[in-house]
Scaffold this motif. Sequence first.
Motif, PDB file in Angstrom:
ATOM      1  N   LYS A   1      21.334   2.440  -0.787  1.00  0.00           N
ATOM      2  CA  LYS A   1      21.243   3.891  -0.970  1.00  0.00           C
ATOM      3  C   LYS A   1      21.949   4.567   0.201  1.00  0.00           C
ATOM      4  O   LYS A   1      21.867   4.113   1.330  1.00  0.00           O
ATOM      5  CB  LYS A   1      19.779   4.352  -1.024  1.00  0.00           C
ATOM      6  N   GLY A   2      22.641   5.651  -0.065  1.00  0.00           N
ATOM      7  CA  GLY A   2      23.315   6.371   1.008  1.00  0.00           C
ATOM      8  C   GLY A   2      24.779   5.976   1.127  1.00  0.00           C
ATOM      9  O   GLY A   2      25.245   5.038   0.491  1.00  0.00           O
ATOM     10  N   ASP A   3      25.512   6.714   1.966  1.00  0.00           N
ATOM     11  CA  ASP A   3      26.965   6.555   2.029  1.00  0.00           C
ATOM     12  C   ASP A   3      27.466   6.076   3.381  1.00  0.00           C
ATOM     13  O   ASP A   3      28.666   6.105   3.645  1.00  0.00           O
ATOM     14  CB  ASP A   3      27.646   7.884   1.694  1.00  0.00           C
ATOM     15  N   SER A   4      26.598   5.600   4.267  1.00  0.00           N
ATOM     16  CA  SER A   4      27.020   5.348   5.643  1.00  0.00           C
ATOM     17  C   SER A   4      28.026   4.219   5.780  1.00  0.00           C
ATOM     18  O   SER A   4      28.747   4.161   6.769  1.00  0.00           O
ATOM     19  CB  SER A   4      25.802   5.074   6.538  1.00  0.00           C
ATOM     20  N   ASN A   5      28.102   3.316   4.804  1.00  0.00           N
ATOM     21  CA  ASN A   5      29.069   2.223   4.897  1.00  0.00           C
ATOM     22  C   ASN A   5      30.150   2.283   3.826  1.00  0.00           C
ATOM     23  O   ASN A   5      30.864   1.306   3.608  1.00  0.00           O
ATOM     24  CB  ASN A   5      28.352   0.870   4.842  1.00  0.00           C
ATOM     25  N   GLU A   6      30.267   3.412   3.161  1.00  0.00           N
ATOM     26  CA  GLU A   6      31.353   3.563   2.201  1.00  0.00           C
ATOM     27  C   GLU A   6      32.673   3.720   2.947  1.00  0.00           C
ATOM     28  O   GLU A   6      32.707   4.287   4.039  1.00  0.00           O
ATOM     29  CB  GLU A   6      31.091   4.771   1.297  1.00  0.00           C
TER      30      GLU A   6
END
Length: 248
Positions: free
Chosen positions: A160-165
């Motif tokens: 969940k979340g975008d921190s490693n996109e």
Amino acid sequence: MDGKEPFERLREAREKAGFERATHAASALGMKTSSYLAHENGQNKFRYEHAVKYAKKFKVKPEWLMSGEGDGPSVYVTEYNSDSGMSFGEAGPFGVPADGIPEIDLFAGMGGGGLATDVVTTVNGQQIAAEAVSDYWRVPAGFLAAIRMKTNQVVAIPVKGDSNEPTIRSTDIVFIDVKHKHPSPDGFYALADLFGEIIVKRITRITQISDPEPKFEIRSDNPNHPTRIEMGEDLRIMGRVVFRMTAI
């Protein structure tokens, strides 16, 4: 009836419960290793009162251990027991088969935070509280063998979340080797953050191998998220990301 001897069923129950060695099971049972081994190798027959004790620990029916009556073992995911270090039981709403990989119902951090969960490191790897298991995966044995993994060494976490996109996307499932708790080589690891929640971050060593007090950079692949430096002794690593499932 399955045609097996009680000691054979005892060994099967122990193995499918996640105890890789009989010595580990004996320790969790509070028994002398020699006494337990004598029952598991068929040297001594165990009585019904022993079967009750074993059945409680391995989560099978004592009648099954004694005679093969009823269903045998089917799960390995645990509830946390502070006395023995592990206590085996049904995994949340799903019974995880012995060849299944549990999916943990928490956010994998990724900048969005996550749900804290009870975990305990045992001699058989990291066991997850039963209520945290939402489902399970089955992965071909050949694939696991190719990456030198076993099902009782892996857990799955939905991201969940975008921190490693764009490297790891918010809809991915990451699979964690829970026996790999040392941050080497550099790469993605699941670890507890400052609030005790589980996150997935890229860990890079920034000091020499010989340094007695190693430091590590904890960062996200998305540059909009902050980077921090931590001492090796402060890292609380759940395991290393070994593969992921992503939508095309």
